[in-house]
Write a protein that holds these residues in place. Structure first.
Motif, mmCIF file in Angstrom:
data_model
loop_
_atom_site.group_PDB
_atom_site.id
_atom_site.type_symbol
_atom_site.label_atom_id
_atom_site.label_comp_id
_atom_site.label_asym_id
_atom_site.label_seq_id
_atom_site.Cartn_x
_atom_site.Cartn_y
_atom_site.Cartn_z
ATOM 1 N N THR A 25 116.427 73.944 70.759
ATOM 2 C CA THR A 25 116.744 73.121 69.749
ATOM 3 C C THR A 25 117.194 73.796 68.351
ATOM 4 O OG1 THR A 25 114.592 73.103 68.589
ATOM 5 C CG2 THR A 25 114.842 71.698 70.491
ATOM 6 N N PRO A 26 118.025 73.059 67.597
ATOM 7 C CA PRO A 26 118.951 73.586 66.481
ATOM 8 C C PRO A 26 117.684 73.602 65.592
ATOM 9 C CG PRO A 26 120.024 71.301 67.372
ATOM 10 C CD PRO A 26 118.776 71.640 68.267
ATOM 11 N N GLY A 27 117.831 74.612 64.771
ATOM 12 C CA GLY A 27 117.095 74.658 63.552
ATOM 13 C C GLY A 27 117.671 74.240 61.933
ATOM 14 N N GLY A 28 116.740 74.108 61.230
ATOM 15 C CA GLY A 28 117.391 73.659 59.860
ATOM 16 C C GLY A 28 117.482 72.411 59.638
ATOM 17 N N GLN A 29 117.253 71.349 60.566
ATOM 18 C CA GLN A 29 117.772 69.954 60.062
ATOM 19 C C GLN A 29 116.669 68.957 60.018
ATOM 20 O OE1 GLN A 29 119.617 68.026 63.706
ATOM 21 N NE2 GLN A 29 118.172 69.195 65.150
ATOM 22 N N VAL A 30 116.797 67.890 59.307
ATOM 23 C CA VAL A 30 115.962 67.088 59.093
ATOM 24 C C VAL A 30 116.586 65.895 59.992
ATOM 25 C CG1 VAL A 30 114.825 65.501 57.498
ATOM 26 C CG2 VAL A 30 115.454 67.847 57.125
ATOM 27 N N THR B 242 114.163 77.037 52.293
ATOM 28 C CA THR B 242 114.972 77.572 52.493
ATOM 29 C C THR B 242 116.315 76.415 52.686
ATOM 30 O OG1 THR B 242 114.788 77.757 54.969
ATOM 31 C CG2 THR B 242 114.207 79.774 53.363
ATOM 32 N N ILE B 243 115.969 75.182 52.843
ATOM 33 C CA ILE B 243 117.073 74.260 52.851
ATOM 34 C C ILE B 243 117.242 73.360 51.609
ATOM 35 C CG2 ILE B 243 118.065 72.176 54.257
ATOM 36 C CD1 ILE B 243 116.365 72.899 56.560
ATOM 37 N N PHE C 88 102.081 74.633 52.838
ATOM 38 C CA PHE C 88 102.841 75.266 54.051
ATOM 39 C C PHE C 88 103.836 76.278 53.164
ATOM 40 C CE2 PHE C 88 102.359 71.171 56.713
ATOM 41 C CZ PHE C 88 100.999 71.673 56.893
ATOM 42 N N PRO C 89 103.317 77.301 52.443
ATOM 43 C CA PRO C 89 104.355 78.155 51.966
ATOM 44 C C PRO C 89 105.271 79.041 52.963
ATOM 45 C CG PRO C 89 102.196 78.864 51.301
ATOM 46 C CD PRO C 89 102.087 77.504 52.086
ATOM 47 N N GLN C 90 104.305 79.426 54.014
ATOM 48 C CA GLN C 90 105.113 80.250 54.912
ATOM 49 C C GLN C 90 105.945 79.472 55.753
ATOM 50 O OE1 GLN C 90 102.609 83.295 57.243
ATOM 51 N NE2 GLN C 90 101.115 82.840 55.740
ATOM 52 N N LEU C 91 105.716 78.407 56.104
ATOM 53 C CA LEU C 91 106.607 77.481 56.975
ATOM 54 C C LEU C 91 107.845 76.924 55.966
ATOM 55 C CD1 LEU C 91 104.105 74.967 58.760
ATOM 56 C CD2 LEU C 91 105.692 76.767 59.751
ATOM 57 N N ALA C 92 107.486 77.001 54.712
ATOM 58 C CA ALA C 92 108.799 76.739 53.770
ATOM 59 C C ALA C 92 109.969 77.705 53.772
ATOM 60 C CB ALA C 92 108.466 76.516 52.565
ATOM 61 N N GLN C 93 109.480 78.995 54.235
ATOM 62 C CA GLN C 93 110.174 80.073 54.120
ATOM 63 C C GLN C 93 110.807 80.236 55.539
ATOM 64 O OE1 GLN C 93 111.341 81.849 51.449
ATOM 65 N NE2 GLN C 93 109.958 80.413 50.654
ATOM 66 N N ARG C 94 110.732 79.363 56.409
ATOM 67 C CA ARG C 94 111.125 79.399 58.023
ATOM 68 C C ARG C 94 111.832 78.070 58.474
ATOM 69 N NH1 ARG C 94 106.612 82.664 57.260
ATOM 70 N NH2 ARG C 94 106.601 84.459 58.591
#
Length: 390
Positions: free
Chosen positions: A326-331, A81-82, A91-97
């Motif tokens: 913790t913030p989400g959506g970051q690398v 999603t990023i 990891f298809p389910q994690l890829a959506q989260r």
């Protein structure tokens, strides 16, 4: 407050010194402010998921779709999603989260490339020094905060790691803190087989987690946190022998398992269980207070070996971090084009330990009183700043 309770509180108070500053010398107002902070922090939790064996960065959280095939490996990279951020097809389910968690792609350590050094660094923040073994962060937290109600403050599921290859300390014990602060383990667990009974849960939620080892372990971790346990360390494997684990050296290379089995076996179970854990904690209002970390003790060699596996590689690997504010959506950080070394924001393994301490209300620079004459800093590292909100 009873005399016994008062002695316990004094003991916990004197156990940690914030830098060189003890409670002695603080004003009444300063003591009150510190006590209020401690009360707030003492409600925090942590679930630390050990992908025991050393999960490959390339087949999990840091695939390299543009690398040559001998480095890229047989698994595909999938979109998340990023935009521009990929995960392994396992990891298809994690890829959506991906909005729910951060990825750290530049973990490293420079000690010997054996399982035990990585475990020591992640669990204690330090390497053993001679006969001195440092206590696991869970034991420190148990000593500082004590139990909540009838819940054990520190639990290792299903049991402490045993056979990893070298007969030395693995970082999951109380060490010099004493037997009182050793972790509890799963009722009914044994060295011979996996036995965890999931009670009071609907068939639907058990199905969502998955009726396999990973699903049962993470469901029990959620149960423990909900009950009041402060620290749960989940060993996805507690023994690396005679079974398929993340330690994928390849068939015939000592430890069985080729990297494609991340896609066909390990990955789907992990993906389902961890995705459900994040959703479940969020639904129950527990995710904001519960730091969730999933990582192995090192990564794997950038090049696939002749047996179809990858070997030990502590020079760079990855972690998934969620919850706990913790913030989400970051690398955070980056490895090079072949996932062989950090090229951006290197994160030492002990920085994850420091992050756990910070979340659970302890200054990582505080001193641990080993004796009246001997104090040791909890960890010689700072928390990962990008994982600290506010």
């Amino acid at each position: 407050m009873s005399s016994r309770q008062n002695q316990s509180e004094v003991s916990r108070r004197d156990f940690l010194r914030v830098g060189s500053l003890s409670f002695v010398g603080l004003s009444i107002a300063e003591r009150a402010a510190l006590a209020a902070t401690q009360r707030d922090r003492s409600h925090k939790n942590c679930i630390f998921i050990m992908m025991t064996g050393g999960a490959s960065q390339l087949e999990t959280f840091d695939p390299k779709p543009e690398a040559p095939s001998e480095f890229r490996g047989p698994l595909k990279a999938i979109s998340t999603t990023i935009p521009g951020v990929y995960l392994s097809e396992a990891f298809p389910q994690l890829a959506q989260r991906t909005g729910q968690f951060s990825l750290v792609r530049s973990l490293y350590h420079d000690a010997a490339p054996i399982h035990e050094t990585g475990h020591q660094l992640l669990m204690t923040g330090r390497l053993s020094r001679g006969a001195l073994n440092y206590p696991c962060f869970g034991s420190v937290i148990a000593r500082q905060w004590g139990p909540r109600g009838d819940a054990p403050p520190f639990v290792v599921l299903p049991r402490q790691v045993t056979s990893l290859g070298v007969n030395t300390y693995r970082g999951q014990q109380a060490s010099f803190l004493g037997a009182e602060f050793e972790p509890a383990t799963a009722v009914g667990s044994s060295s011979a087989e996996f036995e965890i009974e999931i009670t009071g849960e609907s068939k639907a939620i058990q199905q969502q987690y998955g009726k396999h080892r990973f699903g049962q372990l993470l469901l029990q971790a959620r149960q423990l946190v909900e009950r009041g346990t402060r620290c749960v360390v989940v060993n996805l494997f507690d023994d690396l022998h005679q079974q398929l684990t993340w330690d994928c050296h390849g068939t015939g290379a000592g430890t069985s398992g080729k990297v494609y089995e991340y896609r066909d076996s390990l990955g789907p179970a992990f993906d389902k269980a961890l995705s459900t854990l994040l959703d479940d904690l969020s639904t129950r209002g527990l995710l904001d207070d519960t730091l969730v970390i999933a990582t192995g003790e090192f990564g794997r060699t950038p090049q696939v070996n002749a047996h179809g596996g990858r070997d030990h590689w502590p020079h760079v690997w990855s972690a998934l971090v969620a919850g706990g504010g913790t913030p989400g959506g970051q690398v955070i950080g980056a490895s090079d084009a072949r996932a062989s070394a950090p090229v951006e924001r290197p994160v030492h393994a002990s920085e994850l330990t420091a992050t756990v301490y910070h979340h659970l209300g302890l200054n990582p620079g505080s001193c641990l009183a080993r004796s009246e004459q001997d104090e040791i800093r909890l960890v010689d590292a700072s928390p990962v700043g990008e994982l600290i909100s506010g």
